[in-house]
Design an enzyme around this catalytic site. Sequence first.
Site, PDB file in Angstrom:
ATOM      1  N   ASP A   1     161.689  92.716  43.779  1.00 48.25           N
ATOM      2  CA  ASP A   1     160.323  93.237  43.741  1.00 48.25           C
ATOM      3  C   ASP A   1     159.993  94.075  44.971  1.00 48.25           C
ATOM      4  O   ASP A   1     159.765  93.532  46.051  1.00 48.25           O
ATOM      5  CB  ASP A   1     159.348  92.060  43.623  1.00 48.25           C
ATOM      6  CG  ASP A   1     157.896  92.503  43.568  1.00 48.25           C
ATOM      7  OD1 ASP A   1     157.638  93.710  43.404  1.00 48.25           O
ATOM      8  OD2 ASP A   1     157.017  91.635  43.705  1.00 48.25           O
TER       9      ASP A   1
ATOM     10  N   ASP B   1     155.863  99.553  42.777  1.00 51.83           N
ATOM     11  CA  ASP B   1     155.975  98.124  42.503  1.00 51.83           C
ATOM     12  C   ASP B   1     156.901  97.851  41.320  1.00 51.83           C
ATOM     13  O   ASP B   1     156.523  98.064  40.169  1.00 51.83           O
ATOM     14  CB  ASP B   1     154.574  97.553  42.236  1.00 51.83           C
ATOM     15  CG  ASP B   1     154.573  96.039  42.191  1.00 51.83           C
ATOM     16  OD1 ASP B   1     155.564  95.424  42.637  1.00 51.83           O
ATOM     17  OD2 ASP B   1     153.577  95.459  41.713  1.00 51.83           O
TER      18      ASP B   1
END
Length: 332
Positions: free
Chosen positions: A204, A24
């Site tokens: 992201d 992440d």
Amino acid sequence: MHALPILSYLLSLIIPRLVELLIDTGSSNTWVKAERYVHTNTSRQTINRVSVTYGSGSFSGIEFIDLVDLGTGLNISQQSIGVANKSSGFRDIDGILGIGPAGLTVGTLRPNALRSIPTVTDNLFAAGTISQNLIGISYNPTIVEDAVNGELSWGGIDSSKLNGSVSFTPITSTFPASRYWGVNQSIRYGSSTPILSATAGIVDTGTTLILLASDALDNYRNVTGAVYDDKTGLLRITPAQFANLQSLFFTINGVSYELTPNAQIWPRVFNTEIGGTQSDIYLIVSDIDSPSGTGLDFINGYAFLQRYYTVYDTTNSRVGFATTPHTFATSN
Ligand SMILES: *[C@@H]1O[C@H](CO)[C@@H](O)[C@H](O)[C@H]1NC(C)=O
Ligand SMILES: *[C@@H]1O[C@H](CO)[C@@H](O)[C@H](O)[C@H]1NC(C)=O
Ligand SMILES: *[C@@H]1O[C@H](CO)[C@@H](O)[C@H](O)[C@H]1NC(C)=O
Ligand SMILES: *[C@@H]1O[C@H](CO)[C@@H](O)[C@H](O)[C@H]1NC(C)=O
Ligand SMILES: *[C@@H]1O[C@H](CO)[C@@H](O)[C@H](O)[C@H]1NC(C)=O
Ligand SMILES: *[C@@H]1O[C@H](CO)[C@@H](O)[C@H](O)[C@H]1NC(C)=O
């Protein structure tokens, strides 16, 4: 991160048990579910509790310091990790490897709320294990389940994964995107239809889709003719509309990154996994659920990142993008 329940992009980490963590870039705490954590003589419990709330999901637990082995000769002897006795939203993974900027960890510890937690990349660099504080990420368009076709490259760019040069852009100064791997970007549809004027957002890996401010999504819905699909929560188009679909162009620091029609649709083989109908066509551009002007007006998630190699460069506070042999792949 805003993850849908499928397509998780896994890395194996040994602590000393092998665990599968979501990569992440949109968060910076690394943590593992308590039931997956084995205490050994390298485990040291701290006085801190740690908790993070994500776009989808959350965890809370206790901060430990432990040896983390990334499995490729990359060991971190004193890595802070959260050991979560409570989490929601992470059914198929053991935890998260957070490789966003360390500043995002401020406020996640109690009582040491002001302390920021170095990420695994920061610690590898501080120890001299890697010579540059950066990470390169390669994904490929994925149309088979459990495909292992991504690569993380700590400390350098893997030029074998790209077929052009990397173009960099400074991290945006616009808050709150400035706290993340945030960039300025504008988006147009086809040769000239504006979708989103130049504004800040983030890159992201932990978000599955491409998310746009609601007014920009309205523009996209208008030009594509898409309708909201109640079953999946995604936009849906007809085969005729798909035949007319044009490319989206994401312009970042003067360079345009094209997302072809094929790159704009949810992989059909996974339609039923998100509650859809096998023969329908769903779009991977979705709503961030706030109007533009918030300082975080888009998220270039996995759907974008599987088409471009990306570089997250802490030393130079910049993000890089490059085409790959799969940028224009017609899979789907
Ligand atoms: C920790 O455990 C390992 C494996 O049991 C052992 O080889 C090592 O010597 C131990 N280290 C310490 C500092 O006790
Ligand atoms: C990394 O740590 C593991 C587990 O302690 C050890 O087996 C391995 O030899 C270490 N590798 C390096 C490169 O230090
Ligand atoms: C998790 O651990 C903390 C600290 O030990 C405790 O206060 C809390 O009740 C635990 N939560 C769960 C769900 O076990
Ligand atoms: C990004 O956009 C903002 C707002 O227009 C501007 O102030 C800034 O200079 C731009 N560039 C960077 C690197 O933030
Ligand atoms: C789409 O945009 C055009 C041009 O701005 C506008 O005339 C039309 O009403 C819009 N259609 C919808 C469905 O919003
Ligand atoms: C990279 O590969 C894609 C797909 O094969 C191709 O369309 C593109 O022109 C290539 N770019 C470069 C710079 O070679």
